[in-house]
Scaffold this motif. Structure first.
Motif, mmCIF file in Angstrom:
data_model
loop_
_atom_site.group_PDB
_atom_site.id
_atom_site.type_symbol
_atom_site.label_atom_id
_atom_site.label_comp_id
_atom_site.label_asym_id
_atom_site.label_seq_id
_atom_site.Cartn_x
_atom_site.Cartn_y
_atom_site.Cartn_z
ATOM 1 N N ILE A 1 -6.803 -5.512 4.984
ATOM 2 C CA ILE A 1 -7.044 -6.474 3.901
ATOM 3 C C ILE A 1 -8.097 -5.944 2.927
ATOM 4 O O ILE A 1 -7.977 -6.126 1.702
ATOM 5 C CB ILE A 1 -7.463 -7.835 4.496
ATOM 6 N N LEU A 2 -9.112 -5.253 3.463
ATOM 7 C CA LEU A 2 -10.144 -4.690 2.590
ATOM 8 C C LEU A 2 -9.554 -3.637 1.658
ATOM 9 O O LEU A 2 -9.798 -3.661 0.435
ATOM 10 C CB LEU A 2 -11.258 -4.084 3.436
ATOM 11 N N VAL A 3 -8.785 -2.717 2.203
ATOM 12 C CA VAL A 3 -8.177 -1.665 1.379
ATOM 13 C C VAL A 3 -7.188 -2.273 0.387
ATOM 14 O O VAL A 3 -7.131 -1.864 -0.787
ATOM 15 C CB VAL A 3 -7.484 -0.621 2.279
ATOM 16 N N LEU A 4 -6.425 -3.262 0.821
ATOM 17 C CA LEU A 4 -5.480 -3.928 -0.078
ATOM 18 C C LEU A 4 -6.219 -4.618 -1.221
ATOM 19 O O LEU A 4 -5.801 -4.518 -2.395
ATOM 20 C CB LEU A 4 -4.648 -4.944 0.705
ATOM 21 N N THR A 5 -7.304 -5.304 -0.912
ATOM 22 C CA THR A 5 -8.069 -6.017 -1.944
ATOM 23 C C THR A 5 -8.638 -5.053 -2.979
ATOM 24 O O THR A 5 -8.550 -5.288 -4.194
ATOM 25 C CB THR A 5 -9.196 -6.828 -1.298
ATOM 26 N N PHE B 1 -7.714 -4.807 -6.920
ATOM 27 C CA PHE B 1 -8.782 -4.928 -7.916
ATOM 28 C C PHE B 1 -8.773 -3.733 -8.865
ATOM 29 O O PHE B 1 -8.886 -3.896 -10.093
ATOM 30 C CB PHE B 1 -10.131 -5.035 -7.214
ATOM 31 N N LYS B 2 -8.629 -2.540 -8.324
ATOM 32 C CA LYS B 2 -8.622 -1.345 -9.174
ATOM 33 C C LYS B 2 -7.416 -1.338 -10.105
ATOM 34 O O LYS B 2 -7.528 -0.946 -11.271
ATOM 35 C CB LYS B 2 -8.619 -0.085 -8.302
ATOM 36 N N ARG B 3 -6.268 -1.761 -9.595
ATOM 37 C CA ARG B 3 -5.066 -1.791 -10.449
ATOM 38 C C ARG B 3 -5.223 -2.799 -11.571
ATOM 39 O O ARG B 3 -4.875 -2.526 -12.725
ATOM 40 C CB ARG B 3 -3.833 -2.126 -9.602
ATOM 41 N N ASN B 4 -5.728 -3.982 -11.256
ATOM 42 C CA ASN B 4 -5.923 -5.001 -12.298
ATOM 43 C C ASN B 4 -6.987 -4.570 -13.302
ATOM 44 O O ASN B 4 -6.882 -4.853 -14.503
ATOM 45 C CB ASN B 4 -6.318 -6.339 -11.659
ATOM 46 N N TRP B 5 -8.022 -3.868 -12.808
ATOM 47 C CA TRP B 5 -9.075 -3.401 -13.713
ATOM 48 C C TRP B 5 -8.533 -2.359 -14.687
ATOM 49 O O TRP B 5 -8.856 -2.371 -15.868
ATOM 50 C CB TRP B 5 -10.219 -2.822 -12.895
ATOM 51 N N ARG B 6 -7.680 -1.464 -14.188
ATOM 52 C CA ARG B 6 -7.095 -0.453 -15.076
ATOM 53 C C ARG B 6 -6.180 -1.088 -16.111
ATOM 54 O O ARG B 6 -6.146 -0.678 -17.274
ATOM 55 C CB ARG B 6 -6.310 0.566 -14.253
ATOM 56 N N LYS B 7 -5.427 -2.119 -15.685
ATOM 57 C CA LYS B 7 -4.530 -2.776 -16.637
ATOM 58 C C LYS B 7 -5.304 -3.531 -17.714
ATOM 59 O O LYS B 7 -4.890 -3.599 -18.871
ATOM 60 C CB LYS B 7 -3.604 -3.750 -15.892
ATOM 61 N N LEU C 1 0.825 -1.200 0.000
ATOM 62 C CA LEU C 1 0.000 0.000 0.000
ATOM 63 C C LEU C 1 0.864 1.258 0.000
ATOM 64 O O LEU C 1 0.534 2.260 -0.653
ATOM 65 C CB LEU C 1 -0.925 0.009 1.220
ATOM 66 N N TYR C 2 1.958 1.210 0.718
ATOM 67 C CA TYR C 2 2.866 2.359 0.757
ATOM 68 C C TYR C 2 3.462 2.636 -0.622
ATOM 69 O O TYR C 2 3.551 3.793 -1.058
ATOM 70 C CB TYR C 2 3.970 2.088 1.776
ATOM 71 N N ARG C 3 3.846 1.585 -1.331
ATOM 72 C CA ARG C 3 4.417 1.770 -2.674
ATOM 73 C C ARG C 3 3.345 2.226 -3.671
ATOM 74 O O ARG C 3 3.657 2.931 -4.638
ATOM 75 C CB ARG C 3 5.070 0.476 -3.152
ATOM 76 N N ALA C 4 2.104 1.799 -3.450
ATOM 77 C CA ALA C 4 1.034 2.223 -4.358
ATOM 78 C C ALA C 4 0.793 3.726 -4.270
ATOM 79 O O ALA C 4 0.516 4.376 -5.289
ATOM 80 C CB ALA C 4 -0.252 1.457 -4.031
ATOM 81 N N ASN C 5 0.895 4.285 -3.060
ATOM 82 C CA ASN C 5 0.737 5.730 -2.854
ATOM 83 C C ASN C 5 1.736 6.185 -1.796
ATOM 84 O O ASN C 5 1.396 6.275 -0.613
ATOM 85 C CB ASN C 5 -0.691 6.064 -2.407
ATOM 86 N N PRO C 6 2.984 6.457 -2.188
ATOM 87 C CA PRO C 6 4.050 6.717 -1.212
ATOM 88 C C PRO C 6 3.789 7.908 -0.295
ATOM 89 O O PRO C 6 4.280 7.928 0.822
ATOM 90 C CB PRO C 6 5.274 6.972 -2.097
ATOM 91 N N GLY C 7 3.030 8.891 -0.725
ATOM 92 C CA GLY C 7 2.828 10.068 0.104
ATOM 93 C C GLY C 7 1.668 9.974 1.063
ATOM 94 O O GLY C 7 1.405 10.922 1.814
ATOM 95 N N LEU C 8 0.939 8.857 1.059
ATOM 96 C CA LEU C 8 -0.273 8.748 1.862
ATOM 97 C C LEU C 8 -0.086 7.776 3.024
ATOM 98 O O LEU C 8 0.541 6.727 2.875
ATOM 99 C CB LEU C 8 -1.441 8.266 0.998
ATOM 100 N N ASP C 9 -0.662 8.130 4.182
ATOM 101 C CA ASP C 9 -0.725 7.168 5.270
ATOM 102 C C ASP C 9 -1.949 6.279 5.062
ATOM 103 O O ASP C 9 -2.681 6.424 4.082
ATOM 104 C CB ASP C 9 -0.748 7.867 6.636
#
Length: 375
Positions: free
Chosen positions: A352-356, A360-366, A62-70
């Motif tokens: 786990i919910l946020v990770l899932t 899902f959003k990343r795979n959908w965009r790809k 999650l950190y790598r997906a959005n490095p500037g966000l907690d």
């Protein structure tokens, strides 16, 4: 985006994570863990550590997906603000309980070992004052200060374990699992709940790492968790080899182990060293949890001042610490039975919910076809 003037190196963040994970666990866990898993307690540690690694990998992803966000900001971006607020209710309740429980534990230690005539309320108050002052000083001060305290704590523990070597009896480790796998899984449940399942809270801290150190953060964090696991493993093994079947029935088993050390009237009564380690570990963990709780409430309430809530939170947790439990038995049952379950519901289900949803959003965009070029 979070606007922060304070940053730390990846090594300092890993040291904070190690202090947070080791904290008081290395002193407290061997006794209940051995009581549940008996000779297989060290296997329970390995299983719990593996589960902790999975949670850490989730936080790092999650950190790598959005490095500037907690984590709170990432959750709002991924699943929306209202669902984040709903998930934050059990999350905040659990962190408030966790902070109060850390200080209750140190009060129990003092009352049962070193300062039996001192009021527990006074001990709790002093701890919360120190934790609040340190947390308000900021993460940079915490990182510089805790590195020295952490190295001293782990160094003292290792010295005590080495000096106690003449009292080790390896045959106490056998038979390996006299009652089958069920007690080992029970022990893994206890060790997973405290401290490894708590790793997910550190998703609130990772954005404070300096930009130039982000590429090595994952490696340092994994090493910190492994050192935590090895330290806990060594404590459990040494407790079993020294105390045998009694290891599961003695509170603060490392403290009891240190009492056995006697070397030619030069080294004796070194249990105060273990007492220092527990005090330092609990103080560091309480400060980090207070810092995380303050940041979480600040993000949820959209406040500008990151430190305005530290003193009110400390006061609320102080009141909790002196009113939550009527006796020590209730507290021990809460930590060993209820806390691992509460951890999963309050901390790990949102993670786990946020990770899932993120995956899902990343795979959908790809998988979404790119728009056709305009003529």
């Amino acid at each position: 985006m979070m606007k922060k003037s304070e940053t730390v190196s990846s090594f300092q963040m890993a040291m904070l994570f190690l202090a947070y994970g080791t904290g008081s666990a290395v002193i407290n866990i061997p006794a209940p863990l051995t009581g549940a898993a008996r000779n297989g307690a060290w296997i329970s540690v390995l299983l719990a550590c593996a589960a902790g690694l999975l949670l850490l990998f989730a936080c790092l992803y999650l950190y790598r997906a959005n490095p500037g966000l907690d984590f709170i900001e990432h959750s709002e971006k991924t699943i929306g603000r209202w669902l984040t607020l709903i998930l934050a209710i059990p999350y905040l309740c659990a962190v408030f309980w966790m902070l109060a429980a850390i200080v209750i534990d140190i009060g129990i230690f003092f009352k049962s070992t070193m300062m039996k005539q001192t009021s527990a309320d006074l001990i709790h108050t002093l701890f919360f004052v120190l934790a609040a002052l340190t947390a308000r000083a900021g993460i940079e001060v915490m990182a510089r200060m805790f590195v020295l305290l952490l190295l001293s704590m782990i160094g003292f523990i290792m010295i005590v374990l080495l000096m106690a070597a003449p009292h080790y009896h390896p045959y106490f480790l056998l038979p390996l699992m006299p009652d089958g796998i069920k007690p080992v899984l029970h022990g893994a449940y206890i060790a997973y709940g405290f401290p490894f399942a708590e790793a997910s809270l550190f998703a609130m801290m990772l954005p404070y790492v300096r930009n130039q150190d982000k590429h090595v953060l994952g490696k340092h964090m994994v090493w910190a968790l492994l050192v935590n696991g090895v330290t806990l493993l060594a404590s459990v093994l040494c407790s079993i080899m020294t105390e045998g079947p009694l290891a599961g029935h003695m509170k603060f088993s490392l403290f009891q182990l240190a009492r056995l050390i006697y070397i030619q009237e030069i080294f004796e009564r070194v249990e105060s060293v273990i007492g220092f380690s527990l005090i330092a570990g609990s103080y560091m963990k309480a400060t980090i949890v207070l810092f995380i709780l303050s940041k979480t409430l600040t993000r949820l309430a959209k406040l500008q001042d990151d430190r305005i809530l530290i003193y009110p939170i400390a006061l609320a947790c102080l009141l909790l610490s002196v009113t939550m439990y009527r006796n020590e038995t209730e507290f021990i049952e809460g930590v060993n039975v209820i806390w691992p379950l509460l951890n999963n519901i309050a901390f790990n289900v949102p993670l786990i919910l946020v990770l899932t949803v993120t995956l899902f959003k990343r795979n959908w965009r790809k998988g979404r076809p790119s728009p056709a070029p305009s003529p």
